[in-house]
Write a protein that holds these residues in place. Structure first.
Motif, mmCIF file in Angstrom:
data_model
loop_
_atom_site.group_PDB
_atom_site.id
_atom_site.type_symbol
_atom_site.label_atom_id
_atom_site.label_comp_id
_atom_site.label_asym_id
_atom_site.label_seq_id
_atom_site.Cartn_x
_atom_site.Cartn_y
_atom_site.Cartn_z
ATOM 1 N N PHE A 13 15.753 52.463 28.413
ATOM 2 C CA PHE A 13 15.967 53.894 28.159
ATOM 3 C C PHE A 13 14.756 54.582 28.775
ATOM 4 O O PHE A 13 13.676 54.575 28.182
ATOM 5 C CB PHE A 13 16.022 54.202 26.662
ATOM 6 N N LEU A 16 11.322 52.883 28.395
ATOM 7 C CA LEU A 16 11.309 51.946 27.272
ATOM 8 C C LEU A 16 12.280 50.790 27.510
ATOM 9 O O LEU A 16 13.446 51.010 27.813
ATOM 10 C CB LEU A 16 11.712 52.700 25.997
ATOM 11 N N ALA A 18 14.385 48.416 25.804
ATOM 12 C CA ALA A 18 14.937 48.166 24.464
ATOM 13 C C ALA A 18 15.487 46.745 24.354
ATOM 14 O O ALA A 18 15.516 46.157 23.270
ATOM 15 C CB ALA A 18 16.027 49.182 24.144
ATOM 16 N N PRO A 37 12.136 43.158 13.447
ATOM 17 C CA PRO A 37 11.741 44.380 12.736
ATOM 18 C C PRO A 37 12.463 45.619 13.260
ATOM 19 O O PRO A 37 13.139 45.555 14.289
ATOM 20 C CB PRO A 37 10.236 44.468 13.007
ATOM 21 N N ASN A 38 12.309 46.720 12.556
ATOM 22 C CA ASN A 38 12.922 47.973 13.004
ATOM 23 C C ASN A 38 12.449 48.314 14.409
ATOM 24 O O ASN A 38 11.284 48.161 14.739
ATOM 25 C CB ASN A 38 12.563 49.115 12.051
ATOM 26 N N GLY A 39 13.401 48.726 15.243
ATOM 27 C CA GLY A 39 13.058 49.088 16.615
ATOM 28 C C GLY A 39 13.020 47.905 17.566
ATOM 29 O O GLY A 39 12.723 48.064 18.744
ATOM 30 N N ALA A 40 13.369 46.702 17.067
ATOM 31 C CA ALA A 40 13.293 45.499 17.909
ATOM 32 C C ALA A 40 14.381 45.464 18.984
ATOM 33 O O ALA A 40 14.252 44.748 19.976
ATOM 34 C CB ALA A 40 13.390 44.243 17.034
ATOM 35 N N GLY A 41 15.460 46.209 18.762
ATOM 36 C CA GLY A 41 16.555 46.199 19.734
ATOM 37 C C GLY A 41 17.841 45.598 19.201
ATOM 38 O O GLY A 41 18.777 45.316 19.966
ATOM 39 N N LYS A 42 17.943 45.449 17.891
ATOM 40 C CA LYS A 42 19.126 44.804 17.301
ATOM 41 C C LYS A 42 20.390 45.636 17.512
ATOM 42 O O LYS A 42 21.423 45.119 17.943
ATOM 43 C CB LYS A 42 18.886 44.551 15.800
ATOM 44 N N SER A 43 20.297 46.922 17.195
ATOM 45 C CA SER A 43 21.485 47.769 17.372
ATOM 46 C C SER A 43 21.817 47.923 18.849
ATOM 47 O O SER A 43 22.994 48.010 19.229
ATOM 48 C CB SER A 43 21.280 49.142 16.723
ATOM 49 N N THR A 44 20.786 47.918 19.681
ATOM 50 C CA THR A 44 21.016 47.982 21.130
ATOM 51 C C THR A 44 21.808 46.756 21.585
ATOM 52 O O THR A 44 22.775 46.879 22.355
ATOM 53 C CB THR A 44 19.660 48.067 21.892
HETATM 54 N N1 LIG Z 1 19.965 56.004 23.018
HETATM 55 C C1 LIG Z 1 18.655 55.721 23.032
HETATM 56 N N2 LIG Z 1 17.812 56.438 23.803
HETATM 57 C C2 LIG Z 1 16.480 56.166 23.840
HETATM 58 N N3 LIG Z 1 15.897 55.180 23.139
HETATM 59 C C3 LIG Z 1 16.689 54.436 22.351
HETATM 60 C C4 LIG Z 1 18.095 54.665 22.246
HETATM 61 N N4 LIG Z 1 18.612 53.758 21.374
HETATM 62 C C5 LIG Z 1 17.583 53.009 20.956
HETATM 63 N N5 LIG Z 1 16.434 53.401 21.535
HETATM 64 C C6 LIG Z 1 15.103 52.782 21.346
HETATM 65 O O1 LIG Z 1 15.245 51.397 21.635
HETATM 66 C C7 LIG Z 1 14.478 50.612 20.724
HETATM 67 C C8 LIG Z 1 15.394 49.651 19.988
HETATM 68 O O2 LIG Z 1 16.196 50.386 19.065
HETATM 69 P P1 LIG Z 1 17.321 49.712 18.172
HETATM 70 O O3 LIG Z 1 18.151 48.848 19.026
HETATM 71 O O4 LIG Z 1 17.993 50.785 17.414
HETATM 72 O O5 LIG Z 1 16.432 48.815 17.187
HETATM 73 P P2 LIG Z 1 16.838 48.085 15.797
HETATM 74 O O6 LIG Z 1 18.301 48.186 15.611
HETATM 75 O O7 LIG Z 1 16.329 46.693 15.957
HETATM 76 O O8 LIG Z 1 16.068 48.811 14.728
HETATM 77 C C9 LIG Z 1 13.744 51.604 19.815
HETATM 78 O O9 LIG Z 1 12.454 51.811 20.341
HETATM 79 C C10 LIG Z 1 14.601 52.835 19.911
HETATM 80 O O10 LIG Z 1 13.824 53.999 19.678
#
Ligand SMILES: Nc1ncnc2c1ncn2[C@@H]1O[C@H](COP(=O)(O)OP(=O)(O)O)[C@@H](O)[C@H]1O
Ligand SMILES: [Mg+2]
Length: 254
Positions: A13, A16, A18, A37-44
């Motif tokens: 992104f 960054l 991700a 941990p939070n922000g690790a990229g799991k939801s990504t």
């Molecule tokens: N659409 C997006 N645009 C910019 N940054 C993003 C976006 N989605 C996630 N991020 C960033 O990517 C990283 C991973 O996020 P995420 O996958 O949500 O982590 P998790 O689910 O592990 O908490 C974070 O730093 C988050 O801020």
């Protein structure tokens, strides 16, 4: 057999990273955990696999097919079910109706057949009711099936999200933080429900930062800042002091 694998899956992104060249292999029939941990990229990771996001580079292979460019509805039709971290439910619908309406991907429920109330449509509706009953029974939700979704305790709402995902009869079910925000009793209930999925032959990928999930996992991958830092069994990760202390702060997960 490997049901889902990624090859150097990468998502940027802007500046960054991700998801950083992630290789993962998920065995058919296993409960595989992706923790970090939070922000690790799991939801990504979730969104890349399910076609919600397109990767910057790398590949997603499901059942031997390259699905990197597939759209979310195509991925669902191939048998990958999912829940959402923010669990979108129809609050004013009953538990039963929430699961029944999640069957919409079924080819029998086209709009013209509903309009004309054809025999095919009526048969399909009967099947939907039966399948809904089965899913609710299986996840111990039968006794709350007439409650409005919004009146359920948080933990039950989460399991209702799983019940909705089961409506498409997934071969791979991906759960995004199924234990998030739950109290200990709800966690115990959910852990029981998730482990039963495996008994049905469903492959489960659990994305979670709560380490309590380790008790039901067959295999675990740990990520931090989008990169894999550990891959192995739950016993191995428990013994890995660096993983526990560096990425989970140790005392949160007694
Ligand atoms: N659409 C997006 N645009 C910019 N940054 C993003 C976006 N989605 C996630 N991020 C960033 O990517 C990283 C991973 O996020 P995420 O996958 O949500 O982590 P998790 O689910 O592990 O908490 C974070 O730093 C988050 O801020
Ligand atoms: Mg997340």
């Amino acid at each position: 057999m490997i049901l889902l694998e990624t090859h150097e899956l990468t998502k940027r992104f802007g500046g960054l990273v991700a998801m950083d060249a992630l290789d993962i292999e998920i065995e058919e029939g296993a409960i595989h955990g992706l923790i970090g941990p939070n922000g690790a990229g799991k939801s990504t990771f979730f969104n890349l696999v399910t076609g919600v996001l397109a990767p910057t580079s790398g590949k997603v292979v499901y059942d031997g097919r390259d699905i990197t460019k597939s759209r979310p509805h195509q991925v669902a039709a191939m048998g990958i079910g999912r829940t959402f971290q923010l669990n979108p439910l129809f609050g004013d619908f009953t538990v039963f109706d929430n699961v029944a309406t999640a069957h919409h991907l079924n080819p029998g429920s086209s709009v013209p057949s509903i309009y004309f109330n054809t025999k095919k449509h009526r048969e399909n509706e009967a099947w939907v009711r039966k399948n809904t009953e089965e899913i609710l029974e299986f996840l111990n939700l039968s006794r709350v099936k007439d409650e409005l979704a919004k009146n359920l305790p948080h933990g039950y709402q989460k399991i209702l999200g799983v019940a909705r995902a089961l409506a498409i009869k997934p071969r791979l079910l991906m759960l995004d933080e199924p234990l998030g925000g739950m109290n200990p009793e709800e966690i115990a209930f959910s852990i029981g429900a998730i482990s039963q999925l495996r008994d049905r032959g469903i492959t489960v990928l659990v994305v979670e930062h709560n380490m309590q999930v380790l008790s039901i996992l067959d295999h675990v991958t740990v990520i931090s800042f989008g990169a894999k830092i550990f891959d192995g069994t739950p016993e191995e990760v428990r013994r890995d002091k660096t993983v526990i202390e560096t990425y989970f702060g140790g005392d949160d997960y007694e």
